[in-house]
Design a protein around this motif. Sequence first.
Motif, mmCIF file in Angstrom:
data_model
loop_
_atom_site.group_PDB
_atom_site.id
_atom_site.type_symbol
_atom_site.label_atom_id
_atom_site.label_comp_id
_atom_site.label_asym_id
_atom_site.label_seq_id
_atom_site.Cartn_x
_atom_site.Cartn_y
_atom_site.Cartn_z
ATOM 1 N N VAL A 189 6.676 8.980 -7.340
ATOM 2 C CA VAL A 189 8.157 8.528 -6.562
ATOM 3 C C VAL A 189 8.708 7.574 -7.694
ATOM 4 O O VAL A 189 7.791 6.600 -7.869
ATOM 5 C CB VAL A 189 8.083 7.763 -5.284
ATOM 6 N N PRO A 190 9.961 7.337 -8.129
ATOM 7 C CA PRO A 190 10.341 6.672 -9.147
ATOM 8 C C PRO A 190 10.210 5.219 -8.503
ATOM 9 O O PRO A 190 10.244 4.998 -7.337
ATOM 10 C CB PRO A 190 11.721 6.761 -9.126
ATOM 11 N N ALA A 191 9.790 4.103 -9.154
ATOM 12 C CA ALA A 191 9.484 2.896 -8.863
ATOM 13 C C ALA A 191 10.776 2.231 -7.906
ATOM 14 O O ALA A 191 10.511 1.568 -7.019
ATOM 15 C CB ALA A 191 9.234 1.971 -10.075
ATOM 16 N N SER A 192 11.987 2.537 -8.306
ATOM 17 C CA SER A 192 13.093 2.193 -7.764
ATOM 18 C C SER A 192 13.265 2.775 -6.307
ATOM 19 O O SER A 192 13.878 2.081 -5.520
ATOM 20 C CB SER A 192 14.299 2.412 -8.614
ATOM 21 N N GLU A 193 12.606 3.502 -5.956
ATOM 22 C CA GLU A 193 12.635 4.221 -4.492
ATOM 23 C C GLU A 193 11.090 3.983 -3.866
ATOM 24 O O GLU A 193 11.063 4.669 -2.758
ATOM 25 C CB GLU A 193 12.889 5.843 -4.799
ATOM 26 N N ALA A 194 10.131 3.669 -4.492
ATOM 27 C CA ALA A 194 8.749 3.758 -3.935
ATOM 28 C C ALA A 194 8.344 2.779 -2.784
ATOM 29 O O ALA A 194 7.735 2.984 -1.919
ATOM 30 C CB ALA A 194 7.779 3.741 -5.038
ATOM 31 N N SER A 195 9.174 1.629 -2.944
ATOM 32 C CA SER A 195 9.035 0.377 -2.009
ATOM 33 C C SER A 195 9.821 0.603 -0.779
ATOM 34 O O SER A 195 10.885 0.369 -0.658
ATOM 35 C CB SER A 195 9.267 -0.856 -2.699
ATOM 36 N N ARG A 199 0.873 -1.144 0.051
ATOM 37 C CA ARG A 199 0.159 0.044 0.201
ATOM 38 C C ARG A 199 0.923 1.244 0.000
ATOM 39 O O ARG A 199 0.564 2.087 -0.491
ATOM 40 C CB ARG A 199 -0.848 -0.070 1.181
ATOM 41 N N VAL A 200 1.910 1.304 0.734
ATOM 42 C CA VAL A 200 2.850 2.512 0.616
ATOM 43 C C VAL A 200 3.496 2.643 -0.431
ATOM 44 O O VAL A 200 3.571 3.890 -1.228
ATOM 45 C CB VAL A 200 3.914 2.348 2.058
ATOM 46 N N ARG A 201 4.012 1.449 -1.292
ATOM 47 C CA ARG A 201 4.444 1.544 -2.576
ATOM 48 C C ARG A 201 3.601 2.033 -3.675
ATOM 49 O O ARG A 201 3.999 2.794 -4.309
ATOM 50 C CB ARG A 201 4.951 0.109 -3.062
ATOM 51 N N GLU A 202 2.458 1.625 -3.490
ATOM 52 C CA GLU A 202 1.272 2.258 -4.473
ATOM 53 C C GLU A 202 1.038 3.451 -4.287
ATOM 54 O O GLU A 202 0.977 4.304 -5.277
ATOM 55 C CB GLU A 202 0.016 1.383 -4.179
ATOM 56 N N LEU A 203 0.850 4.208 -2.882
ATOM 57 C CA LEU A 203 0.723 5.583 -2.662
ATOM 58 C C LEU A 203 1.729 6.270 -3.305
ATOM 59 O O LEU A 203 1.786 7.593 -3.874
ATOM 60 C CB LEU A 203 0.460 5.715 -1.047
ATOM 61 N N ARG A 204 2.975 5.868 -2.856
ATOM 62 C CA ARG A 204 4.224 6.640 -3.336
ATOM 63 C C ARG A 204 4.331 6.672 -4.769
ATOM 64 O O ARG A 204 4.776 8.006 -5.506
ATOM 65 C CB ARG A 204 5.411 6.159 -2.630
ATOM 66 N N ALA A 205 3.992 5.609 -5.531
ATOM 67 C CA ALA A 205 4.052 5.643 -6.843
ATOM 68 C C ALA A 205 2.970 6.609 -7.381
ATOM 69 O O ALA A 205 3.359 7.599 -8.558
ATOM 70 C CB ALA A 205 4.035 4.170 -7.468
ATOM 71 N N ASP A 206 2.025 6.532 -7.171
ATOM 72 C CA ASP A 206 0.983 7.522 -7.243
ATOM 73 C C ASP A 206 1.422 8.923 -7.278
ATOM 74 O O ASP A 206 0.824 9.877 -7.769
ATOM 75 C CB ASP A 206 -0.533 7.289 -6.788
ATOM 76 N N ARG A 207 2.118 9.194 -6.400
ATOM 77 C CA ARG A 207 2.612 10.787 -5.982
ATOM 78 C C ARG A 207 3.795 10.713 -6.918
ATOM 79 O O ARG A 207 4.545 12.060 -6.760
ATOM 80 C CB ARG A 207 3.048 10.675 -4.693
#
Length: 80
Positions: free
Chosen positions: A49-55, A39-47
């Motif tokens: 944040v590059p995939a390599s840094e989102a998770s 869920r955090v990764r998805e929220l960060r990606a939606d904002r």
Amino acid sequence: MASPPAPPVDADGLDGVTARLVELREWAGQPSYRTLVVRVRELRADRGVPASEASPGRVTIYDCFRPDGSVSTSSSWRTW
């Protein structure tokens, strides 16, 4: 469903933030730490944040719920 507890934004110190996060997790039905990472990764990606840094790391999420504010030093987190 009952309304969620207060967000941790205005909590008093790290212990207050931890307590609010625990309350929110309980309110949400105790999602696994793995689910919270997704869920955090998805929220960060939606904002944007590059995939390599989102998770975030699972241990990072786990440590957010530790009441003493310490980081995990054992492998017990691997059981979830």
